[in-house]
Design a protein around this motif. Structure first.
Motif, PDB file in Angstrom:
ATOM      1  N   ARG A 330      25.549  44.265  30.649  1.00  0.00           N
ATOM      2  CA  ARG A 330      24.684  45.501  30.110  1.00  0.00           C
ATOM      3  C   ARG A 330      25.281  46.726  29.469  1.00  0.00           C
ATOM      4  O   ARG A 330      24.817  47.276  28.615  1.00  0.00           O
ATOM      5  CB  ARG A 330      23.772  45.815  31.394  1.00  0.00           C
ATOM      6  CG  ARG A 330      22.625  44.718  32.075  1.00  0.00           C
ATOM      7  CD  ARG A 330      22.216  45.148  33.053  1.00  0.00           C
ATOM      8  NE  ARG A 330      21.353  43.917  33.795  1.00  0.00           N
ATOM      9  CZ  ARG A 330      20.561  43.943  34.885  1.00  0.00           C
ATOM     10  NH1 ARG A 330      20.490  45.401  35.564  1.00  0.00           N
ATOM     11  NH2 ARG A 330      20.126  43.061  35.494  1.00  0.00           N
ATOM     12  N   LEU A 331      26.420  46.867  30.054  1.00  0.00           N
ATOM     13  CA  LEU A 331      27.119  48.047  29.704  1.00  0.00           C
ATOM     14  C   LEU A 331      28.418  47.916  28.818  1.00  0.00           C
ATOM     15  O   LEU A 331      28.897  48.962  28.275  1.00  0.00           O
ATOM     16  CB  LEU A 331      27.627  48.866  30.766  1.00  0.00           C
ATOM     17  CG  LEU A 331      26.442  49.392  31.844  1.00  0.00           C
ATOM     18  CD1 LEU A 331      26.970  50.261  33.054  1.00  0.00           C
ATOM     19  CD2 LEU A 331      25.262  50.057  31.138  1.00  0.00           C
ATOM     20  N   GLY A 332      28.762  46.625  28.952  1.00  0.00           N
ATOM     21  CA  GLY A 332      30.037  46.307  27.956  1.00  0.00           C
ATOM     22  C   GLY A 332      30.953  45.585  28.923  1.00  0.00           C
ATOM     23  O   GLY A 332      31.562  46.232  29.885  1.00  0.00           O
ATOM     24  N   ALA A 333      31.483  44.552  28.634  1.00  0.00           N
ATOM     25  CA  ALA A 333      32.717  43.861  29.343  1.00  0.00           C
ATOM     26  C   ALA A 333      33.857  44.760  29.561  1.00  0.00           C
ATOM     27  O   ALA A 333      34.540  44.880  30.736  1.00  0.00           O
ATOM     28  CB  ALA A 333      33.055  42.630  28.725  1.00  0.00           C
ATOM     29  N   TYR A 334      34.407  45.323  28.348  1.00  0.00           N
ATOM     30  CA  TYR A 334      35.757  45.954  28.380  1.00  0.00           C
ATOM     31  C   TYR A 334      35.579  47.233  29.136  1.00  0.00           C
ATOM     32  O   TYR A 334      36.635  47.435  29.920  1.00  0.00           O
ATOM     33  CB  TYR A 334      36.012  46.040  26.920  1.00  0.00           C
ATOM     34  CG  TYR A 334      36.426  44.926  26.337  1.00  0.00           C
ATOM     35  CD1 TYR A 334      37.724  44.327  26.246  1.00  0.00           C
ATOM     36  CD2 TYR A 334      35.322  44.409  25.277  1.00  0.00           C
ATOM     37  CE1 TYR A 334      37.932  43.033  25.565  1.00  0.00           C
ATOM     38  CE2 TYR A 334      35.817  43.356  24.660  1.00  0.00           C
ATOM     39  CZ  TYR A 334      36.822  42.675  24.776  1.00  0.00           C
ATOM     40  OH  TYR A 334      36.940  41.528  23.956  1.00  0.00           O
ATOM     41  N   GLY A 335      34.685  48.090  28.876  1.00  0.00           N
ATOM     42  CA  GLY A 335      34.568  49.341  29.717  1.00  0.00           C
ATOM     43  C   GLY A 335      34.275  49.200  31.185  1.00  0.00           C
ATOM     44  O   GLY A 335      34.721  49.796  31.898  1.00  0.00           O
ATOM     45  N   SER A 336      33.453  48.225  31.399  1.00  0.00           N
ATOM     46  CA  SER A 336      33.196  47.956  32.904  1.00  0.00           C
ATOM     47  C   SER A 336      34.363  47.568  33.701  1.00  0.00           C
ATOM     48  O   SER A 336      34.708  48.068  34.822  1.00  0.00           O
ATOM     49  CB  SER A 336      31.966  46.755  33.220  1.00  0.00           C
ATOM     50  OG  SER A 336      30.778  47.153  32.482  1.00  0.00           O
ATOM     51  N   LEU A 337      35.217  46.430  33.214  1.00  0.00           N
ATOM     52  CA  LEU A 337      36.494  46.094  33.795  1.00  0.00           C
ATOM     53  C   LEU A 337      37.535  47.107  33.785  1.00  0.00           C
ATOM     54  O   LEU A 337      38.309  47.534  34.781  1.00  0.00           O
ATOM     55  CB  LEU A 337      36.832  44.716  33.033  1.00  0.00           C
ATOM     56  CG  LEU A 337      38.234  44.229  33.672  1.00  0.00           C
ATOM     57  CD1 LEU A 337      38.116  43.928  35.231  1.00  0.00           C
ATOM     58  CD2 LEU A 337      38.571  42.869  32.885  1.00  0.00           C
ATOM     59  N   GLY A 338      37.683  47.736  32.649  1.00  0.00           N
ATOM     60  CA  GLY A 338      38.742  48.866  32.522  1.00  0.00           C
ATOM     61  C   GLY A 338      38.425  49.981  33.791  1.00  0.00           C
ATOM     62  O   GLY A 338      39.429  50.586  34.325  1.00  0.00           O
ATOM     63  N   THR A 339      37.161  50.330  33.847  1.00  0.00           N
ATOM     64  CA  THR A 339      36.802  51.333  34.906  1.00  0.00           C
ATOM     65  C   THR A 339      37.005  50.630  36.244  1.00  0.00           C
ATOM     66  O   THR A 339      37.558  51.473  37.326  1.00  0.00           O
ATOM     67  CB  THR A 339      35.150  51.580  34.930  1.00  0.00           C
ATOM     68  OG1 THR A 339      34.823  52.092  33.594  1.00  0.00           O
ATOM     69  CG2 THR A 339      34.893  52.499  36.115  1.00  0.00           C
ATOM     70  N   LEU A 340      36.925  49.556  36.510  1.00  0.00           N
ATOM     71  CA  LEU A 340      37.122  48.987  37.922  1.00  0.00           C
ATOM     72  C   LEU A 340      38.711  49.055  38.155  1.00  0.00           C
ATOM     73  O   LEU A 340      39.106  49.510  39.259  1.00  0.00           O
ATOM     74  CB  LEU A 340      36.833  47.489  37.961  1.00  0.00           C
ATOM     75  CG  LEU A 340      37.220  46.560  39.138  1.00  0.00           C
ATOM     76  CD1 LEU A 340      36.573  47.229  40.315  1.00  0.00           C
ATOM     77  CD2 LEU A 340      36.649  45.129  39.026  1.00  0.00           C
ATOM     78  N   TYR A 341      39.492  48.868  37.175  1.00  0.00           N
ATOM     79  CA  TYR A 341      40.880  48.966  37.543  1.00  0.00           C
ATOM     80  C   TYR A 341      41.224  50.422  37.560  1.00  0.00           C
ATOM     81  O   TYR A 341      42.169  50.613  38.470  1.00  0.00           O
ATOM     82  CB  TYR A 341      41.713  48.282  36.199  1.00  0.00           C
ATOM     83  CG  TYR A 341      41.812  46.877  35.980  1.00  0.00           C
ATOM     84  CD1 TYR A 341      42.242  46.255  37.135  1.00  0.00           C
ATOM     85  CD2 TYR A 341      41.472  45.995  34.930  1.00  0.00           C
ATOM     86  CE1 TYR A 341      42.355  44.621  37.055  1.00  0.00           C
ATOM     87  CE2 TYR A 341      41.646  44.674  34.785  1.00  0.00           C
ATOM     88  CZ  TYR A 341      42.110  44.179  35.766  1.00  0.00           C
ATOM     89  OH  TYR A 341      42.152  42.770  35.647  1.00  0.00           O
ATOM     90  N   PHE A 342      40.846  51.260  36.847  1.00  0.00           N
ATOM     91  CA  PHE A 342      41.066  52.669  37.139  1.00  0.00           C
ATOM     92  C   PHE A 342      40.613  53.113  38.467  1.00  0.00           C
ATOM     93  O   PHE A 342      41.366  53.835  39.200  1.00  0.00           O
ATOM     94  CB  PHE A 342      40.429  53.682  36.080  1.00  0.00           C
ATOM     95  CG  PHE A 342      41.219  53.540  34.854  1.00  0.00           C
ATOM     96  CD1 PHE A 342      42.678  53.730  34.866  1.00  0.00           C
ATOM     97  CD2 PHE A 342      40.749  53.134  33.601  1.00  0.00           C
ATOM     98  CE1 PHE A 342      43.274  53.737  33.433  1.00  0.00           C
ATOM     99  CE2 PHE A 342      41.298  52.864  32.203  1.00  0.00           C
ATOM    100  CZ  PHE A 342      42.665  53.493  32.382  1.00  0.00           C
ATOM    101  N   VAL A 343      39.376  52.813  38.878  1.00  0.00           N
ATOM    102  CA  VAL A 343      39.178  53.016  40.334  1.00  0.00           C
ATOM    103  C   VAL A 343      39.899  52.455  41.375  1.00  0.00           C
ATOM    104  O   VAL A 343      40.213  53.037  42.246  1.00  0.00           O
ATOM    105  CB  VAL A 343      37.425  52.818  40.708  1.00  0.00           C
ATOM    106  CG1 VAL A 343      37.075  52.762  41.833  1.00  0.00           C
ATOM    107  CG2 VAL A 343      36.606  53.319  39.452  1.00  0.00           C
ATOM    108  N   GLY A 344      40.378  51.117  41.092  1.00  0.00           N
ATOM    109  CA  GLY A 344      41.286  50.576  41.901  1.00  0.00           C
ATOM    110  C   GLY A 344      42.611  51.313  42.343  1.00  0.00           C
ATOM    111  O   GLY A 344      43.029  50.989  43.167  1.00  0.00           O
ATOM    112  N   CYS A 345      42.919  51.932  41.237  1.00  0.00           N
ATOM    113  CA  CYS A 345      44.179  52.824  41.343  1.00  0.00           C
ATOM    114  C   CYS A 345      43.950  53.677  42.772  1.00  0.00           C
ATOM    115  O   CYS A 345      44.879  53.836  43.359  1.00  0.00           O
ATOM    116  CB  CYS A 345      44.383  53.880  40.175  1.00  0.00           C
ATOM    117  SG  CYS A 345      45.178  52.720  38.459  1.00  0.00           S
TER     118      CYS A 345
END
Length: 456
Positions: A330-345
């Motif tokens: 719904r929000l975009g594959a790249y932005g959503s996964l990129g956000t997950l990685y940054f939160v994972g930091c």
């Protein structure tokens, strides 16, 4: 004809013209036929995960029975990984020539029969050979399973459904634990191999009748009547006809896709960067899975806590999939996964800070790390399924998984070397946040690049 959405992607011709893919599928809600296909793919992934993980739970009994060293058991563990890489890199591309269904069934048959033969293994060398063959079968089936799920899923649900079937792989880990715990004390470790063979062989009988072939593959083979028949199973309101009424964006002659096609033109940079993300993510996953018990034991936590911690990583990956999947759609594959990685930091830094704290805080932090690392692993597979067009999807996903396994192999070695060199646990988790952030940056760049190529 059933109603379609008003989305431009739902490019379905009028009743007198041909149906056009992928608009025909994108413009409809998934029906029972498509959901059954996804369910079958999920069951394949569950049995894949079961067969991959069961050997780990059998290891103590095998070691006791044969009197082998830990080094020998480690070689047996690695044998399946070698087979997986062979299946991913060499056999997965064959689906573009022979079809996804045939490769899935061949892969399931290979890993089922090799697991069954493992029941009669008399020494580590024989078992090692069987594990290589088992890995080849698993590696051959998985990319086509993902490709079929992606093709039969509407674009707006594709990431969610690909993530859902890959959760089956993680559930297979959990099932293997309980089955091994139930069977080994009563029937010995060989009984787990029997279960790991009989279940997929039974599923194979269902796959022969119920698993559909790729519609786009049939079109590339010129089998339009079969392709249209599958479209009618998706939408029962389509009229019966013996005339070809289906077209695809790409329906060239069926052939084996060469990896050079993934490394040429516009695909080159994107493919290499995607491989980097796969390798880093799997290095993090296997590095943490291998050494987290040792780290917790060094900090004085009980054996029960170590066992729970191992499952929390898997549970975190499954739970976050139900959040990231819809977000990617719904929000975009790249932005959503990129956000997950940054939160994972942040989750990795938090893990280092809570070491030595009460057990519930440590387990909560491990759950969050699992969301980022295990969840990221699943999500990047969904990203790959969206990144590659259908005609090269199985090859693209297979090679990404295969290259990623290199990271899975070296990850435990790197983390082990850092710990052996005297690095503190807190510092280790802080450093691991760096590669996680790099994955986020790469994914966001790939999203930016995809937009540029679309408008070029």
């Amino acid at each position: 004809m059933s109603k379609t959405t008003s989305s431009p992607s739902a490019a379905v011709a009028d009743p007198q013209g041909p149906l056009r893919l992928p608009g025909f599928i994108d413009g409809r809600r998934p029906g029972g036929f498509q959901l059954r296909t996804v369910l079958l793919c999920g069951l394949i992934m569950l049995l894949d995960g079961f067969d991959t993980q069961a050997i780990n739970y059998m290891a103590p009994a095998i070691t006791h029975d044969w009197g082998v060293s830990k080094g020998t058991m480690a070689t047996i563990f690695s044998a399946a990984l070698v087979g997986l890489m062979i299946g991913y890199l060499l056999l997965a591309p064959l689906s573009d020539k022979f079809g996804h269904k045939r490769l899935v069934m061949a892969g399931v048959a290979v890993f089922s029969l090799s697991t069954l033969v493992s029941v009669w293994a008399q020494n580590p060398d024989q078992l090692m050979i069987m594990r290589v063959i088992t890995g080849i079968g698993l590696g051959a089936a998985t990319p086509s399973t993902i490709a079929l799920t992606a093709e039969y899923s509407p674009k707006r649900l594709r990431a969610s459904l690909v993530l859902a079937i890959y959760c089956g792989f993680s559930l297979g880990f959990v099932v293997a634990n309980y089955v091994a715990d139930w069977l080994i004390p009563a029937h010995g470790w060989r009984s787990v191999f029997v279960a790991g063979a009989v279940l997929p062989l039974a599923l194979l009988l269902v796959l022969v009748r119920q698993l559909p072939e790729s519609i786009s593959y049939l079109l590339r083979r010129g089998e339009n009547a079969k392709a249209y028949a599958l479209c009618r199973r998706i939408d029962r309101t389509l009229p019966e006809t013996d005339k070809a009424q289906v077209e695809a964006e790409s329906a060239g002659p069926g052939k084996r896709v060469k990896v050079t096609e993934l490394l040429s033109g516009r695909q080159l940079l994107g493919t290499v960067l995607l491989w980097v993300v796969f390798a880093i993510n799997l290095a993090l996953f296997y590095g943490l899975q291998s050494w987290m018990p040792t780290i917790l034991a060094d900090r004085g936590y009980s054996a029960g806590t170590l066992a729970t911690a191992a499952s929390m990583t898997t549970i975190g990956g499954i739970v976050i999939a139900f959040v990231v999947g819809p977000a990617m759609d719904r929000l975009g594959a790249y932005g959503s996964l990129g956000t997950l990685y940054f939160v994972g930091c942040g989750f990795l830094v938090l893990m280092g800070l809570v070491l030595g704290s009460p057990v519930w805080m440590v387990l909560a932090a491990i759950f969050l790390v699992g969301c980022a690392v295990s969840g990221g692993q699943k999500s990047v597979i969904a990203l790959a399924a969206a990144f590659y067009p259908e005609e090269v999807r199985s090859t693209g996903v297979g090679w990404a998984l295969g290259i990623g396994r290199v990271g899975g192999i070296v990850g435990p070695l790197i983390v082990g070397g850092m710990l052996a060199g005297g690095m503190g646990h807190e510092q280790l988790f802080l450093i691991l946040a760096g590669p996680t952030a790099l994955c986020g940056l790469i994914v966001l760049y790939l999203g930016h690049r995809a937009k540029q190529l679309k408008t070029a």
